[in-house]
Design an enzyme around this catalytic site. Structure first.
Site, PDB file in Angstrom:
ATOM      1  CE1 TYR A  61      -3.944   2.195   0.688  1.00  0.00           C
ATOM      2  CE2 TYR A  61      -2.631   3.142   2.456  1.00  0.00           C
ATOM      3  CZ  TYR A  61      -3.746   3.178   1.643  1.00  0.00           C
ATOM      4  OH  TYR A  61      -4.660   4.205   1.783  1.00  0.00           O
ATOM      5  N   PRO A 102       2.394   2.276  12.500  1.00  0.00           N
ATOM      6  CG  PRO A 102       2.014   3.679  10.681  1.00  0.00           C
ATOM      7  CD  PRO A 102       1.587   2.368  11.265  1.00  0.00           C
ATOM      8  CG  ASN A 123     -12.191  -3.567  13.689  1.00  0.00           C
ATOM      9  OD1 ASN A 123     -12.927  -3.878  12.751  1.00  0.00           O
ATOM     10  ND2 ASN A 123     -11.006  -4.129  13.883  1.00  0.00           N
TER      11      ASN A 123
HETATM   12  P1  NAD Z   1     -12.707   1.859   0.365  1.00  0.00           P
HETATM   13  O1  NAD Z   1     -12.023   0.549   0.432  1.00  0.00           O
HETATM   14  O2  NAD Z   1     -14.045   1.999   1.011  1.00  0.00           O
HETATM   15  O3  NAD Z   1     -12.860   2.366  -1.117  1.00  0.00           O
HETATM   16  C1  NAD Z   1     -12.016   1.996  -2.173  1.00  0.00           C
HETATM   17  C2  NAD Z   1     -12.875   1.720  -3.394  1.00  0.00           C
HETATM   18  O4  NAD Z   1     -12.022   1.370  -4.487  1.00  0.00           O
HETATM   19  C3  NAD Z   1     -13.821   0.531  -3.177  1.00  0.00           C
HETATM   20  O5  NAD Z   1     -15.106   0.863  -3.639  1.00  0.00           O
HETATM   21  C4  NAD Z   1     -13.189  -0.580  -4.012  1.00  0.00           C
HETATM   22  O6  NAD Z   1     -14.132  -1.530  -4.453  1.00  0.00           O
HETATM   23  C5  NAD Z   1     -12.544   0.213  -5.131  1.00  0.00           C
HETATM   24  N1  NAD Z   1     -11.440  -0.496  -5.774  1.00  0.00           N
HETATM   25  C6  NAD Z   1     -10.420  -1.154  -5.183  1.00  0.00           C
HETATM   26  N2  NAD Z   1      -9.593  -1.665  -6.107  1.00  0.00           N
HETATM   27  C7  NAD Z   1     -10.101  -1.317  -7.325  1.00  0.00           C
HETATM   28  C8  NAD Z   1      -9.715  -1.559  -8.658  1.00  0.00           C
HETATM   29  N3  NAD Z   1      -8.625  -2.276  -8.945  1.00  0.00           N
HETATM   30  N4  NAD Z   1     -10.496  -1.046  -9.648  1.00  0.00           N
HETATM   31  C9  NAD Z   1     -11.602  -0.330  -9.374  1.00  0.00           C
HETATM   32  N5  NAD Z   1     -12.029  -0.082  -8.127  1.00  0.00           N
HETATM   33  C10 NAD Z   1     -11.280  -0.566  -7.111  1.00  0.00           C
HETATM   34  O7  NAD Z   1     -11.685   2.930   0.996  1.00  0.00           O
HETATM   35  P2  NAD Z   1     -11.836   4.482   1.276  1.00  0.00           P
HETATM   36  O8  NAD Z   1     -11.568   4.702   2.701  1.00  0.00           O
HETATM   37  O9  NAD Z   1     -13.066   5.015   0.674  1.00  0.00           O
HETATM   38  O10 NAD Z   1     -10.574   5.044   0.489  1.00  0.00           O
HETATM   39  C11 NAD Z   1     -10.685   5.690  -0.758  1.00  0.00           C
HETATM   40  C12 NAD Z   1      -9.313   6.189  -1.189  1.00  0.00           C
HETATM   41  O11 NAD Z   1      -8.808   7.107  -0.223  1.00  0.00           O
HETATM   42  C13 NAD Z   1      -8.264   5.079  -1.327  1.00  0.00           C
HETATM   43  O12 NAD Z   1      -7.463   5.351  -2.454  1.00  0.00           O
HETATM   44  C14 NAD Z   1      -7.453   5.203  -0.062  1.00  0.00           C
HETATM   45  O13 NAD Z   1      -6.141   4.767  -0.238  1.00  0.00           O
HETATM   46  C15 NAD Z   1      -7.529   6.702   0.207  1.00  0.00           C
HETATM   47  N6  NAD Z   1      -7.333   6.984   1.641  1.00  0.00           N
HETATM   48  C16 NAD Z   1      -8.331   6.737   2.543  1.00  0.00           C
HETATM   49  C17 NAD Z   1      -8.107   6.981   3.892  1.00  0.00           C
HETATM   50  C18 NAD Z   1      -9.173   6.752   4.940  1.00  0.00           C
HETATM   51  O14 NAD Z   1      -8.879   6.900   6.122  1.00  0.00           O
HETATM   52  N7  NAD Z   1     -10.398   6.428   4.604  1.00  0.00           N
HETATM   53  C19 NAD Z   1      -6.860   7.457   4.316  1.00  0.00           C
HETATM   54  C20 NAD Z   1      -5.861   7.665   3.361  1.00  0.00           C
HETATM   55  C21 NAD Z   1      -6.122   7.442   2.033  1.00  0.00           C
HETATM   56  N1  UDP Z   2      -6.296  -0.832  15.755  1.00  0.00           N
HETATM   57  C1  UDP Z   2      -6.673  -1.369  16.974  1.00  0.00           C
HETATM   58  N2  UDP Z   2      -7.723  -2.229  16.991  1.00  0.00           N
HETATM   59  C2  UDP Z   2      -8.454  -2.545  15.886  1.00  0.00           C
HETATM   60  C3  UDP Z   2      -8.068  -1.978  14.646  1.00  0.00           C
HETATM   61  C4  UDP Z   2      -6.974  -1.127  14.618  1.00  0.00           C
HETATM   62  O1  UDP Z   2      -6.062  -1.109  18.008  1.00  0.00           O
HETATM   63  O2  UDP Z   2      -9.416  -3.328  16.009  1.00  0.00           O
HETATM   64  C5  UDP Z   2      -5.162   0.118  15.729  1.00  0.00           C
HETATM   65  C6  UDP Z   2      -4.097  -0.199  14.677  1.00  0.00           C
HETATM   66  O3  UDP Z   2      -3.135  -1.084  15.208  1.00  0.00           O
HETATM   67  C7  UDP Z   2      -3.520   1.189  14.423  1.00  0.00           C
HETATM   68  C8  UDP Z   2      -4.711   2.132  14.615  1.00  0.00           C
HETATM   69  O4  UDP Z   2      -5.667   1.393  15.378  1.00  0.00           O
HETATM   70  O5  UDP Z   2      -2.559   1.506  15.403  1.00  0.00           O
HETATM   71  C9  UDP Z   2      -5.347   2.575  13.314  1.00  0.00           C
HETATM   72  O6  UDP Z   2      -5.582   1.415  12.543  1.00  0.00           O
HETATM   73  P1  UDP Z   2      -6.350   1.465  11.133  1.00  0.00           P
HETATM   74  O7  UDP Z   2      -6.259   0.093  10.563  1.00  0.00           O
HETATM   75  O8  UDP Z   2      -7.697   2.069  11.309  1.00  0.00           O
HETATM   76  O9  UDP Z   2      -5.542   2.512  10.256  1.00  0.00           O
HETATM   77  P2  UDP Z   2      -3.977   2.771   9.978  1.00  0.00           P
HETATM   78  O10 UDP Z   2      -3.128   1.864  10.811  1.00  0.00           O
HETATM   79  O11 UDP Z   2      -3.829   2.506   8.527  1.00  0.00           O
HETATM   80  O12 UDP Z   2      -3.797   4.178  10.374  1.00  0.00           O
END
Ligand code: NAD
Ligand code: UDP
Length: 311
Positions: free
Chosen positions: A145, A274, A190
């Site tokens: 990722y 992280p 979660n």
């Molecule tokens: P999500 O998993 O709900 O949404 C991702 C969407 O992309 C899903 O609908 C999935 O089906 C689609 N997808 C995955 N692979 C695909 C492919 N190969 N072709 C077409 N569609 C595909 O996640 P989200 O939280 O909505 O995240 C959206 C974007 O924002 C992502 O790129 C993610 O990396 C970025 N992002 C989200 C967060 C967050 O906290 N939510 C943080 C940082 C970055």
């Molecule tokens: N985490 C946790 N319990 C859970 C899911 C996540 O303690 O059931 C912790 C995880 O280890 C991380 C933080 O919560 O330290 C955020 O996790 P998440 O997967 O939401 O996002 P990211 O690590 O990508 O920031």
């Protein structure tokens, strides 16, 4: 004139909110998704809108369409989902970026990349500024990722430098809200699901690691503001809420707001998790005139109400 806008990953958590906002602002929206982590329920309420179109497609394959703007969100975002098929995750980030940038180049569209705070890895600089290059383990379980998204940023910058593609890079920090998948594995979903179902709340490690949580509406507002900047603004720009909490504090807040009898249990901290994360959002404030408006407690209450309707 209505703008035609392509949203990849449009049936996901953030994508569905983005499609909705763009339609409300009188745009025509093409929502592209392969439904890996997204689903049709997220955009069910938009289907009857004549300016909304749904396309089943995988961004690793080329795609051609005429649009004015592209928001590239397609990519699983939760660690359990992006680690399920790591090679596919890299392909989605890298080949997806190449395909969408190639399309933007050809049709002269503006394109925004949903990048991530994960490009900073397990940061040694706190809070994280856009100038910080990050501390990423290139061969660890999160690398599919993190490195995929880092490569996508490089592709964006190079398509701009070499081909004048109009790019915008948003570095999104942890975002939560309604339409997160209940089995998504991310911490907010979660904890809320566990609390509502009276199950143990699973804190990984000792819960002292920190995150800063942004409510979905605030985040979408930031993305749209970034897309609407003039061509000189390319980013990367951090978009997130700088209010920082330990994971243990989050667990306690969720228990309190749900009135739950759930107990906190401690499980192993995942590899390369992280230890601290908080965005420096001075660029977003100055350039986008944006800052988050929804406090964690307020956003959690809305999110809890949503989860009560789906579980
Ligand atoms: P999500 O998993 O709900 O949404 C991702 C969407 O992309 C899903 O609908 C999935 O089906 C689609 N997808 C995955 N692979 C695909 C492919 N190969 N072709 C077409 N569609 C595909 O996640 P989200 O939280 O909505 O995240 C959206 C974007 O924002 C992502 O790129 C993610 O990396 C970025 N992002 C989200 C967060 C967050 O906290 N939510 C943080 C940082 C970055
Ligand atoms: N985490 C946790 N319990 C859970 C899911 C996540 O303690 O059931 C912790 C995880 O280890 C991380 C933080 O919560 O330290 C955020 O996790 P998440 O997967 O939401 O996002 P990211 O690590 O990508 O920031």
């Amino acid at each position: 004139m209505r703008k035609k806008i392509l949203v990849t990953g449009g049936a996901g958590f953030l994508g569905s909110h983005l499609c909705e906002r763009l339609l409300n602002e009188n745009n025509e929206v093409l929502c592209l998704d392969n439904y890996f982590t997204g689903n049709k329920q997220n955009i069910e309420h938009l289907i009857d809108n004549p300016f909304f179109e749904l396309i089943r497609h995988d961004v690793t394959m080329p795609f051609f369409v005429e649009v004015d703007e592209i928001y590239n969100l397609a990519c699983p975002a939760s660690p359990i989902h992006y680690q399920y098929n790591p090679i596919k995750t890299i392909k989605t980030s890298v080949m997806g970026a190449i395909n969408m940038l190639g399309l933007a180049k050809r049709i002269k569209a503006k394109i925004l990349q949903a990048s991530t705070s994960e490009v900073y890895g397990d940061p040694e600089v706190h809070p994280q500024k856009e100038e910080y290059w990050g501390s990423v383990n290139p061969i660890g379980p999160r690398s599919c990722y993190d490195e995929g998204k880092r490569c996508a940023e490089s592709l964006f910058v190079n398509y701009h430098n070499q081909n004048n593609v109009r790019i915008k890079i948003a570095r999104i920090f942890n975002t939560y809200g309604p339409r997160m998948h209940p089995a998504d594995g991310r911490v907010v979903s979660n904890f809320i699901v566990q609390a509502l179902q009276g199950q143990d709340i699973t804190v990984y490690g000792d819960g002292s690691q920190t995150r800063s949580f942004c409510y979905s509406d605030d985040l979408i507002d930031g993305l749209i503001r970034l897309m609407n900047t003039d061509d000189s603004v390319k980013g990367p720009i951090n978009i997130g809420n700088p209010d920082e909490f330990t994971i243990l504090e989050l667990a306690q807040k969720v228990i309190e707001l749900t009135n739950s009898k759930s107990k906190i249990i401690y499980e192993e901290l995942p590899t390369d998790d992280p230890m601290q994360r908080s965005p420096d959002i001075n660029k977003a404030r100055d350039i986008l005139n944006w800052k988050p408006t929804i406090k964690l407690e307020e956003g959690l209450i809305k999110t809890i109400e949503y989860f009560k309707t789906v579980i």
